[in-house]
Design an enzyme around this catalytic site. Structure first.
Site, PDB file in Angstrom:
ATOM      1  N   ARG A 113       0.842  -1.210   0.000  1.00  0.00           N
ATOM      2  CA  ARG A 113       0.000   0.000   0.000  1.00  0.00           C
ATOM      3  C   ARG A 113       0.873   1.254   0.000  1.00  0.00           C
ATOM      4  O   ARG A 113       0.553   2.240  -0.653  1.00  0.00           O
ATOM      5  CB  ARG A 113      -0.940  -0.026   1.212  1.00  0.00           C
ATOM      6  CG  ARG A 113      -1.947   1.104   1.191  1.00  0.00           C
ATOM      7  CD  ARG A 113      -3.022   0.907   2.237  1.00  0.00           C
ATOM      8  NE  ARG A 113      -2.485   0.954   3.581  1.00  0.00           N
ATOM      9  CZ  ARG A 113      -3.184   0.648   4.671  1.00  0.00           C
ATOM     10  NH1 ARG A 113      -4.444   0.287   4.571  1.00  0.00           N
ATOM     11  NH2 ARG A 113      -2.638   0.725   5.865  1.00  0.00           N
ATOM     12  N   LYS A 215      -2.698   6.470   1.690  1.00  0.00           N
ATOM     13  CA  LYS A 215      -2.538   7.052   3.028  1.00  0.00           C
ATOM     14  C   LYS A 215      -1.707   8.333   2.966  1.00  0.00           C
ATOM     15  O   LYS A 215      -0.678   8.471   3.651  1.00  0.00           O
ATOM     16  CB  LYS A 215      -1.925   6.015   3.974  1.00  0.00           C
ATOM     17  CG  LYS A 215      -2.991   5.351   4.846  1.00  0.00           C
ATOM     18  CD  LYS A 215      -2.421   4.268   5.699  1.00  0.00           C
ATOM     19  CE  LYS A 215      -2.311   4.672   7.148  1.00  0.00           C
ATOM     20  NZ  LYS A 215      -3.582   4.882   7.827  1.00  0.00           N
ATOM     21  N   GLU A 251     -16.262   6.175   5.130  1.00  0.00           N
ATOM     22  CA  GLU A 251     -15.402   5.692   6.220  1.00  0.00           C
ATOM     23  C   GLU A 251     -15.838   6.278   7.559  1.00  0.00           C
ATOM     24  O   GLU A 251     -16.566   7.266   7.608  1.00  0.00           O
ATOM     25  CB  GLU A 251     -13.952   6.104   5.962  1.00  0.00           C
ATOM     26  CG  GLU A 251     -13.449   5.602   4.623  1.00  0.00           C
ATOM     27  CD  GLU A 251     -11.956   5.319   4.623  1.00  0.00           C
ATOM     28  OE1 GLU A 251     -11.450   4.812   5.636  1.00  0.00           O
ATOM     29  OE2 GLU A 251     -11.334   5.609   3.606  1.00  0.00           O
TER      30      GLU A 251
HETATM   31  N1  PLP Z   1      -9.340   4.257   6.575  1.00  0.00           N
HETATM   32  C1  PLP Z   1      -8.456   5.235   6.860  1.00  0.00           C
HETATM   33  C2  PLP Z   1      -8.722   6.601   6.364  1.00  0.00           C
HETATM   34  C3  PLP Z   1      -7.305   4.948   7.611  1.00  0.00           C
HETATM   35  O1  PLP Z   1      -6.432   5.901   7.904  1.00  0.00           O
HETATM   36  C4  PLP Z   1      -7.113   3.630   8.073  1.00  0.00           C
HETATM   37  C5  PLP Z   1      -5.945   3.293   8.864  1.00  0.00           C
HETATM   38  O2  PLP Z   1      -4.974   2.834   8.405  1.00  0.00           O
HETATM   39  C6  PLP Z   1      -8.057   2.646   7.724  1.00  0.00           C
HETATM   40  C7  PLP Z   1      -9.153   2.994   6.983  1.00  0.00           C
HETATM   41  C8  PLP Z   1      -7.862   1.210   8.113  1.00  0.00           C
HETATM   42  O3  PLP Z   1      -6.803   0.623   7.397  1.00  0.00           O
HETATM   43  P1  PLP Z   1      -5.941  -0.550   8.010  1.00  0.00           P
HETATM   44  O4  PLP Z   1      -6.886  -1.597   8.375  1.00  0.00           O
HETATM   45  O5  PLP Z   1      -5.015  -0.935   6.945  1.00  0.00           O
HETATM   46  O6  PLP Z   1      -5.256   0.028   9.199  1.00  0.00           O
HETATM   47  C1  COI Z   2      -4.293   3.157  11.573  1.00  0.00           C
HETATM   48  O1  COI Z   2      -5.278   2.506  11.907  1.00  0.00           O
HETATM   49  O2  COI Z   2      -3.154   2.680  11.502  1.00  0.00           O
HETATM   50  C2  COI Z   2      -4.422   4.553  11.241  1.00  0.00           C
HETATM   51  O3  COI Z   2      -3.673   5.005  10.429  1.00  0.00           O
HETATM   52  C3  COI Z   2      -5.404   5.330  11.945  1.00  0.00           C
HETATM   53  C4  COI Z   2      -4.848   6.564  12.480  1.00  0.00           C
HETATM   54  C5  COI Z   2      -4.385   6.632  13.831  1.00  0.00           C
HETATM   55  C6  COI Z   2      -4.682   7.708  11.605  1.00  0.00           C
END
Ligand code: PLP
Ligand code: COI
Length: 366
Positions: A113, A215, A251
């Site tokens: 990612r 991200k 989200e």
């Molecule tokens: N959506 C956003 C905007 C995020 O910043 C995150 C965090 O990483 C997620 C969803 C969840 O992603 P992940 O499960 O890879 O942490």
């Molecule tokens: C994560 O779940 O890793 C995120 O990036 C959320 C956050 C603290 C911005």
């Protein structure tokens, strides 16, 4: 005296740094450190022992980089990241298993990612092997900060950004890849206590064609104002709807959304405006392996409000049950943590923290 000596040396700043940095803490040194109050952990910053820094350019790729004591970075005020937000971050966790091993959860997915995000933000991609190796090393050198099983996690934060000066809006010539780690507790107060959310009526997180699917650091500051306002009014976070129709769930702050109706699990499909969460993907795969039907499609907010259960998911949030959602005049209460939410939570966290089998091979021992 030291400054004069340094001025005479021919060593590069990197070599000097390597000379002066503290070696990783040895077991005897660790045992003399003050104990950490694991039960007081929240999702907040604590300075840990060690971090990693590498430098990159388009011509030469990434330097080998080095581990060093946690310390501030030196940046020109004209750095591309500070002026134009050319940067991204990742979030992942190291966990202690009941038998004392430390594992990461699908770190190669974060590496991929980050590489996709780097392509979108015109930054050199960190090779997957280097990314995962560095994350392992940062976890290893901060191992005294990994909470005991079930009492928290070591949150690992890789960041990649344009570090050289740029006045015109264009990609930087030089980049930094930095990784640090912080011990954390629950993202939402109360852990598995259902959270109350409000749908944002005025703000959107991302628009088609924008950067919502990666991200990018710039995606997060605009959410601080609506999120802060909702929190000051008693909500845990806000739900964003899509920016075109203002009708479909995108989200929950920085986590993905799920809801359950008649034993079917629904989650918004990835349209480019939603972050492809690694927890999201893992829940989908886990749920399907349990025989649950999973629908990745546009989730109308009115449909979500009529569901039996709802939760949000992310590395920080893990699986957090949603207790209520307010959307304009409407308020829905889902009640206690739903059966499917709880089942997914215990199966997923069991795999993550090593208290149950990992039939998918998702965990990697450091
Ligand atoms: N959506 C956003 C905007 C995020 O910043 C995150 C965090 O990483 C997620 C969803 C969840 O992603 P992940 O499960 O890879 O942490
Ligand atoms: C994560 O779940 O890793 C995120 O990036 C959320 C956050 C603290 C911005």
């Amino acid at each position: 005296m030291l400054a004069a000596l340094l001025a005479q040396t021919r060593l590069s700043p990197e070599a000097l740094n390597a000379f002066f940095v503290r070696p990783p803490l040895m077991a005897s040194a660790e045992s003399s450190l003050p104990p950490i109050d694991w039960d007081a952990l929240t999702f907040s910053f604590t300075e840990t022992d060690r971090m990693f820094v590498a430098h990159g350019t388009w011509e030469d790729g990434w330097s080998e980089g080095e581990m060093m004591d946690f310390q501030p970075l030196t940046l020109t005020p004209a750095a591309c990241v500070l002026n134009y937000g050319q940067g991204l971050f990742e979030g992942m966790k190291a966990r202690m298993t009941p038998d004392g091993r430390i594992t990461l959860f699908r770190p190669e997915m974060n590496a991929r990612r980050a590489a996709d995000g780097s392509a979108r933000l015109v930054m050199p991609e960190v090779p997957e092997e280097m990314f995962v190796d560095v994350v392992r090393r940062v976890a290893t050198e901060n191992r005294r900060w990994v909470p005991p099983n079930g009492r928290g996690e070591l949150y690992i934060r890789p960041i990649i950004f344009g570090s050289s000066a740029r006045l015109g809006v264009a990609p930087a010539d030089e980049y930094m890849f930095v990784v640090f780690a912080v011990p954390v507790g629950p993202y939402f107060k109360g852990g598995m206590t259902p959270i109350s959310l409000r749908v944002s009526q005025e703000h959107h997180r991302a628009a088609p064609g924008g950067s919502g699917g990666v991200k990018a650091i710039g995606n997060y500051a605009p959410g601080m104002m609506p999120s802060k306002k909702a929190k000051s009014e008693g909500y845990s976070e806000i739900i964003y709807l899509d920016a075109v129709d203002h009708q479909y769930v995108e989200e929950v702050g920085a986590a993905n959304f799920f809801c359950v109706r008649d034993n079917v699990l629904y989650t918004p499909e990835l349209t480019g405006t939603i972050l492809p969460g690694i927890t999201r993907l893992s829940i989908i795969e886990l749920a399907r392996s349990m025989g649950l039907e999973v629908m990745e499609e546009r989730v109308d907010i009115d449909f979500a409000l009529e569901c039996d259960e709802a939760f949000c998911a992310g590395t920080a949030a893990v699986i957090s049950p949603i207790g209520s959602i307010e959307h304009g005049e409407k308020v829905v209460n889902y009640g206690d943590v739903g059966k499917i939410t709880l089942d997914l939570y215990s199966r997923l966290t069991g795999i993550m923290d090593g208290s149950s089998e990992d039939p998918f091979g998702w965990t990697l021992e450091i």
